[in-house]
Every structure is written in structure tokens, then in C-alpha cells.
Write an enzyme that holds these catalytic residues in place. Sequence first.
Site, short mmCIF file in Angstrom:
data_model
loop_
_atom_site.label_atom_id
_atom_site.label_comp_id
_atom_site.label_asym_id
_atom_site.label_seq_id
_atom_site.Cartn_x
_atom_site.Cartn_y
_atom_site.Cartn_z
N TYR A 259 23.48 61.80 32.32
CA TYR A 259 22.77 62.57 33.36
C TYR A 259 22.04 63.76 32.72
CZ TYR A 259 22.41 65.62 37.52
OH TYR A 259 21.98 66.44 38.53
N GLY B 52 19.95 62.17 50.87
CA GLY B 52 20.93 62.70 49.93
C GLY B 52 21.32 64.13 50.29
N LYS C 148 18.04 64.40 32.53
CA LYS C 148 17.39 65.59 33.12
C LYS C 148 16.59 66.36 32.06
CE LYS C 148 18.41 65.32 37.50
NZ LYS C 148 17.35 65.10 38.48
N ILE D 81 16.33 55.10 50.05
CA ILE D 81 16.68 53.71 49.72
C ILE D 81 17.34 53.03 50.93
CG2 ILE D 81 18.94 54.35 48.71
CD1 ILE D 81 16.72 51.64 47.21
C1 AKB Z 1 26.79 67.11 39.14
O1 AKB Z 1 27.94 67.57 39.23
O2 AKB Z 1 26.51 66.10 38.49
C2 AKB Z 1 25.67 67.84 39.84
C3 AKB Z 1 24.94 68.77 38.94
C4 AKB Z 1 25.60 69.97 38.41
O3 AKB Z 1 23.80 68.56 38.66
N1 AKB Z 1 26.17 68.54 40.97
#
Ligand code: AKB
Length: 340
Positions: A140, A12, A144, A36
Amino acid sequence: MKDRILIIGSCGQIGTELTIALRKQHGAENVIASDIHAPQPGSGNDIQLDVLDHEQIEKIVKECGITQIYLLAAMLSANGEQNSDAAWKLNVQSLLSVLKIAKEQKLDKIFWPSSIAVFGPDSPRYNCPQQTRIEPNTVYGISKRTGEYWCSYYFEKHGVDVRSLRFPGLISYTAPPGGGTTDYAVDIFHQALEKQAYTCFLEEDTCLPMMYMPDAIRATLELMNTPKEKIHIRTSYNLAGMSFAPCDLAAAIRKYIPELKMTYRPDSRQAIANGWPASIRDDQARKEWGWNPEYNLKSMTADMLQKLSKIKGMTIPETISQQGDFPDFPIDNHIFAKAH
Ligand code: AKB
């Protein structure tokens, strides 16, 4: 005893460069790079590994005498909104799996990246501090933030030495980012060199925290090399590099490619960006383990254009070679000008 490192997600954006840096630091024979994707000539990974396969990770850890894991596999913000179940599973289950293995196999250290995406629309927009309202509104961001709590929990309850950084948008010239909201800041360089034109998916004045990859790699190594007793944040450290909007980046690139034509066509990623801070404070990282970013918009832009044009086998545009250092302009002041 020598450190034996397992990198998960080595192909990545972060993994590609961190693998090289860790091999330099610990010796290639002590770093196992997994992804992966199956290893290909020149891909840099040693083995194929599905991060959701708990047994396979455990087997590698035992058989190879692993003492540290860098867990980099994740689904980023924009892709996460389109695939919420898969994003949650990949981002949270993989971490829980690694933390459990770290506890049971008594691993020395774990690194896991968090993101400025943990912040939400109610967090301070400018100079967002470490501790504040943290109510993410993306899958996301929620994954996190949840992961940060799990890191802290495993440290407090089980003594797992897991360390983490809240990365801003990362800019690099090796592996491209995939499925993030800050990806434009990489794409623009490719398009500027190849077509002298770029259509940006964010509005021109959407300011976000960003960082050049060499700083991100150095921050990771510095955090991981810091003595345990100096690490006081066990969720994840705020980490700042620079802050700019697409129009600032376009202006910086135009110092070298004056004909760059920008078009702004915001899409669904605009809403994600609107919920994130424009800039963040990273006082704790500076105080506790001496963090200091090296690159700003000006030096990052110069380096990106030089490195990318070389990789693409392009003649460096006249303006780059003749320009040298371009004059100062209000790079990191952009947002403050708007804010006050
Ligand atoms: C995203 O844009 O999702 C990532 C981040 C800010 O974690 N680059």
C-alpha cells in the site's frame, strides 16, 4: 463554466461523506457519484463504475462534461499485504488511467488521496516532516508513494492540476473503513458502546497519526478550493490532526464508558504500524493553504460517541450525558512523553 464532478469510490469511508459535502458545495446535479457497487436505495451513488475500466471512465467524462475527478477507490494497507497484485493494480492503474484522461480531456482538477503509509521504518518516528527519507515497506505504501510521483510527473510534464493529501488514519461514524491498520480506532467505538469491551489488534502503546473525518473532508475541500499558484507540493501534502495510541483512546472513551475493558492481541497489522511514524508535521499545508485541524482526541471522542449512540438507537450511557466536557489529560503529549 460550472464544475462537473465525478467521484470514484463514493461508497467508501471518505467517499460517503465527501459526496455529501461536494453536493452541498456544487449542487447535487453537478456531482456524479460512482462506485464498484451498484446503486441501492439510500446508497448515495448514482452509477456503478469499475475504476479499472478506462473506457467507461472516459465515456462518462465525455458524456457528462466532467471537469473534476475525485479518485477515492483504493485497497488499504492490511488488505494490500494479503493481496499484493490486486492492491498494486487497483491503487496505481486507476490513478494512471484518471491522469491520462485528465490530460487528454483537459480536466480542470483531480483529487487523489495519499497516506502517511508512504513513510517507512527509516523515516523520523516523531514529527515526521514533508521531505525526509521516504522508503515505504508495505505494498500500500509503495503504491501510494509511486502514485505521488505520477501526480507530480503529470503536473510537471502535462500541466494536470492534480492535488493530494497524505491522510492519517481516518475516524468516522458513517461508513466503516475496510482493511486498514488504523481501523481499530473506529471499531473500538462500536464495541465500547455495544459490549463495553474491545480486543485491539495493535499493542496498547502503538502511537499513530489520526484524523476525524470532518477535518479530513474540510482539508480536501480547502485544498481543492485553493488557487493553483499557492499549491507548491505536487506529490502530496503531509496532513496532521492528532496522534494517539490505543491506550490513550481507551482512556478517552472510559471518561464516558468507565467499564470499557481492553484486551490487546497484536496481529500482522502490528508490523505495518511499527513502520509508520507516530506523529507528522504539516507545516506546508498550514503555510500554503491555511490548514488548521479542529478536532483533537478529546473532542473527536465526544462527538463519535454522541453520533454513534444516536445512530445505533442506543440510550446514551449516563456518563456521556452527565459528564459534559471531560478534563484535560495528556492526549497529544502521550508520544512525546515516551519519546523524551
Ligand atoms: C490504513 O490503515 O491502511 C489507512 C491509512 C493510514 O492510509 N487508514
